[in-house]
Design a protein around this motif. Structure first.
Motif, PDB file in Angstrom:
ATOM      1  N   HIS A 186       0.795  -1.212   0.000  1.00 32.68           N
ATOM      2  CA  HIS A 186       0.000   0.000   0.000  1.00 32.68           C
ATOM      3  C   HIS A 186       0.835   1.272   0.000  1.00 32.68           C
ATOM      4  CE1 HIS A 186      -3.156  -2.788   1.068  1.00 32.68           C
ATOM      5  NE2 HIS A 186      -4.003  -1.858   0.712  1.00 32.68           N
ATOM      6  N   THR A 187       2.126   1.109   0.228  1.00 30.68           N
ATOM      7  CA  THR A 187       2.917   2.324   0.345  1.00 30.68           C
ATOM      8  C   THR A 187       3.700   2.651  -0.923  1.00 30.68           C
ATOM      9  OG1 THR A 187       4.639   1.043   1.401  1.00 30.68           O
ATOM     10  CG2 THR A 187       3.177   2.297   2.855  1.00 30.68           C
ATOM     11  N   THR A 188       3.551   1.838  -1.928  1.00 30.98           N
ATOM     12  CA  THR A 188       4.317   2.099  -3.139  1.00 30.98           C
ATOM     13  C   THR A 188       3.683   3.184  -4.002  1.00 30.98           C
ATOM     14  OG1 THR A 188       3.235   0.194  -4.072  1.00 30.98           O
ATOM     15  CG2 THR A 188       5.509  -0.112  -3.350  1.00 30.98           C
ATOM     16  N   VAL A 189       2.404   3.484  -3.764  1.00 26.07           N
ATOM     17  CA  VAL A 189       1.774   4.571  -4.505  1.00 26.07           C
ATOM     18  C   VAL A 189       1.610   5.786  -3.605  1.00 26.07           C
ATOM     19  CG1 VAL A 189       0.539   3.233  -6.234  1.00 26.07           C
ATOM     20  CG2 VAL A 189      -0.490   3.572  -3.983  1.00 26.07           C
ATOM     21  N   ASN A 190       1.529   6.937  -4.196  1.00 29.21           N
ATOM     22  CA  ASN A 190       1.232   8.159  -3.447  1.00 29.21           C
ATOM     23  C   ASN A 190       2.139   8.364  -2.244  1.00 29.21           C
ATOM     24  OD1 ASN A 190      -0.933   8.892  -5.054  1.00 29.21           O
ATOM     25  ND2 ASN A 190      -2.369   7.673  -3.854  1.00 29.21           N
ATOM     26  N   ASN A 191       3.419   8.287  -2.427  1.00 29.13           N
ATOM     27  CA  ASN A 191       4.243   8.633  -1.283  1.00 29.13           C
ATOM     28  C   ASN A 191       5.249   9.728  -1.626  1.00 29.13           C
ATOM     29  OD1 ASN A 191       7.069   7.468  -1.494  1.00 29.13           O
ATOM     30  ND2 ASN A 191       5.836   5.682  -2.015  1.00 29.13           N
ATOM     31  N   PHE A 192       5.468  10.576  -0.647  1.00 33.76           N
ATOM     32  CA  PHE A 192       6.305  11.756  -0.836  1.00 33.76           C
ATOM     33  C   PHE A 192       7.198  11.902   0.398  1.00 33.76           C
ATOM     34  CE2 PHE A 192       1.995  12.324  -2.425  1.00 33.76           C
ATOM     35  CZ  PHE A 192       2.218  12.515  -3.781  1.00 33.76           C
TER      36      PHE A 192
ATOM     37  N   VAL B 222       4.588  11.872   3.382  1.00 35.89           N
ATOM     38  CA  VAL B 222       3.202  11.463   3.159  1.00 35.89           C
ATOM     39  C   VAL B 222       3.230  10.114   2.463  1.00 35.89           C
ATOM     40  CG1 VAL B 222       1.022  11.992   1.971  1.00 35.89           C
ATOM     41  CG2 VAL B 222       2.475  13.870   2.751  1.00 35.89           C
ATOM     42  N   PHE B 223       2.552   9.121   3.016  1.00 30.70           N
ATOM     43  CA  PHE B 223       2.414   7.895   2.241  1.00 30.70           C
ATOM     44  C   PHE B 223       1.097   7.206   2.537  1.00 30.70           C
ATOM     45  CE2 PHE B 223       5.277   7.071   5.802  1.00 30.70           C
ATOM     46  CZ  PHE B 223       4.711   5.989   6.431  1.00 30.70           C
ATOM     47  N   SER B 224       0.634   6.457   1.561  1.00 29.24           N
ATOM     48  CA  SER B 224      -0.665   5.813   1.712  1.00 29.24           C
ATOM     49  C   SER B 224      -0.526   4.578   2.584  1.00 29.24           C
ATOM     50  CB  SER B 224      -1.250   5.463   0.349  1.00 29.24           C
ATOM     51  OG  SER B 224      -0.388   4.630  -0.362  1.00 29.24           O
TER      52      SER B 224
HETATM   53  C1  LIG Z   1       7.540   4.589   2.412  1.00 28.11           C
HETATM   54  C2  LIG Z   1       7.394   4.157   0.998  1.00 28.11           C
HETATM   55  O1  LIG Z   1       6.472   3.456   0.633  1.00 28.11           O
HETATM   56  N1  LIG Z   1       8.308   4.587   0.135  1.00 28.11           N
HETATM   57  C3  LIG Z   1       8.262   4.270  -1.285  1.00 28.11           C
HETATM   58  C4  LIG Z   1       7.822   5.477  -2.078  1.00 28.11           C
HETATM   59  O2  LIG Z   1       7.897   5.238  -3.452  1.00 28.11           O
HETATM   60  C5  LIG Z   1       9.186   4.903  -3.918  1.00 28.11           C
HETATM   61  C6  LIG Z   1       9.132   4.733  -5.421  1.00 28.11           C
HETATM   62  O3  LIG Z   1       8.014   5.328  -5.970  1.00 28.11           O
HETATM   63  C7  LIG Z   1       9.649   3.625  -3.240  1.00 28.11           C
HETATM   64  O4  LIG Z   1      10.955   3.346  -3.656  1.00 28.11           O
HETATM   65  C8  LIG Z   1       9.624   3.818  -1.730  1.00 28.11           C
HETATM   66  O5  LIG Z   1       9.952   2.610  -1.100  1.00 28.11           O
END
Ligand SMILES: CC(=O)N[C@H]1CO[C@H](CO)[C@@H](O)[C@@H]1O
Ligand SMILES: *[C@@H]1O[C@H](CO)[C@@H](O)[C@H](O)[C@H]1NC(C)=O
Ligand SMILES: *[C@@H]1O[C@H](CO)[C@@H](O)[C@H](O)[C@H]1NC(C)=O
Ligand SMILES: *[C@@H]1O[C@H](CO)[C@@H](O)[C@H](O)[C@H]1NC(C)=O
Length: 224
Positions: free
Chosen positions: A25-31, A179-181
Motif C-alpha cells: 500500500h505504500t508504493t503509490v502516493n508517497n512523498f 506522506v504515504f498511503s
Molecule cells: C515509504 C514508501 O512506501 N516509500 C516508497 C515510495 O515510493 C518509492 C518509489 O516510488 C519507493 O521506492 C519507496 O519505497
C-alpha cells in the motif's frame, strides 16, 4: 529447541505478512520531502527530495531555504532537520492523492535560522482547513520534533498543507514532510491523555503496524 522455535517463526511470519501488506500500500502516493533542500539526499534509510523547484511547492518567492544557526555538528542533525523552509508569510504544499488513508509526518527543528530568531517562530499548520498543529516557541524546546497524523481522504484530490505565521512578525518553518498511503483498515483503540511538554496532547496507542513505520504515537485522525 524445535518446539520453542514455533512461536518466533509464527511471529515473524505475521510480521512479514503485515509488512508486505503495508509495502503493497505504500508504493503509490508517497512523498518524502526535505524542506529547504535542493536535489535528493539519503538518510541511510530513505531518499529525501528537496522542495526547491518541486512541483509540490509552488509559491516559493516569499520563503527562504535555511540552515540552522549556529551550524550544528553533523552527528546531531540529520536529514531532514539540517535544512528548513522558513517564511514570515503563509506558504503551502500541495500533494496529489487519490482517496484513501494517508500517514503524514511533519518534521520540525525549531532552532534559529539566519534572520529568523527561534523566539519568533509561531505558526499554525493546516491540512485542507483542519488545524493540525500550532507551534509557539515559548512552549517548545529547540529540539527536533515530529508530529504524525492519519488522514482519511475521501473526495479531495489534493492534500494541501498550509503554514501560517501567527503574528505579523512571527515566522513559520518546516524541515521535512512525509506522506504515504496506508491500508484503510487500520483502526485505533482507546485514547488516553499524556502530558507532553507543558501541553496536553491526545495520545493514541498505535496499531502494531505503525511500529514498523517508526511511529510511536498519533495525534489526530481527520476525514478530508
Ligand atoms: C515509504 C514508501 O512506501 N516509500 C516508497 C515510495 O515510493 C518509492 C518509489 O516510488 C519507493 O521506492 C519507496 O519505497
Ligand atoms: C560534516 O560532514 C561533511 C561532509 O560529510 C564533512 O566534510 C565535515 O567535516 C563534517 N563536519 C563535522 C563537524 O563533522
Ligand atoms: C494556501 O492555501 C490556502 C488554503 O487553501 C489559501 O487560502 C491560500 O491562498 C494559499 N496561500 C498561498 C500563498 O498560496
Ligand atoms: C488545494 O490547493 C490547490 C492549489 O492551490 C487548489 O486548487 C485545491 O482546490 C485545494 N484543495 C483543497 C481540498 O483545498
Amino acid at each position: 529447541m524445535r518446539f520453542n522455535s514455533v512461536t518466533p517463526f509464527k511471529f515473524f511470519l505475521h510480521l512479514f505478512t503485515l509488512f508486505t501488506h503495508l509495502q503493497a500500500h505504500t508504493t503509490v502516493n508517497n512523498f518524502t520531502i526535505s524542506c529547504g533542500a535542493t536535489g535528493t539526499s539519503y538518510d541511510g534509510e530513505r531518499t529525501w527530495t528537496g522542495d526547491t523547484g518541486s512541483m509540490f511547492f509552488s509559491n516559493q518567492d516569499n520563503t527562504v531555504s535555511a540552515n540552522p544557526t549556529p551550524p550544528q555538528p553533523n552527528s546531531t542533525l540529520q536529514v531532514p532537520y539540517n535544512t528548513a523552509r522558513v517564511s514570515r508569510s503563509q506558504f503551502n504544499y500541495s500533494f496529489p492523492v487519490t482517496p484513501g488513508s494517508y500517514f503524514l509526518r511533519l518534521f520540525f527543528y525549531p532552532a534559529s535560522y539566519p534572520s529568523f530568531p527561534r523566539t519568533q517562530a509561531s505558526f499554525t499548520v493546516h491540512c485542507n482547513q483542519f488545524t493540525l498543529y500550532s507551534f509557539n516557541a515559548d512552549a517548545e524546546d529547540s529540539e527536533t520534533v515530529f508530529r504524525e497524523y492519519v488522514l482519511n481522504v475521501h473526495n479531495s484530490e489534493t492534500l494541501n498543507l498550509s503554514f501560517t505565521p501567527s503574528q505579523p512578525n512571527s515566522h513559520a518553518l518546516i524541515n521535512g514532510i512525509e506522506v504515504f498511503s496506508i491500508p484503510s483498515d487500520l483502526y485505533y483503540r482507546t485514547a488516553c491523555i499524556r502530558k507532553r511538554s507543558s501541553k496536553l496532547t491526545w495520545d493514541f496507542p498505535v496499531d502494531s503496524g505503525f511500529y514498523y513505520l517508526g511511529a510511536t504515537w498519533l495525534t489526530i485522525t481527520l476525514r478530508l
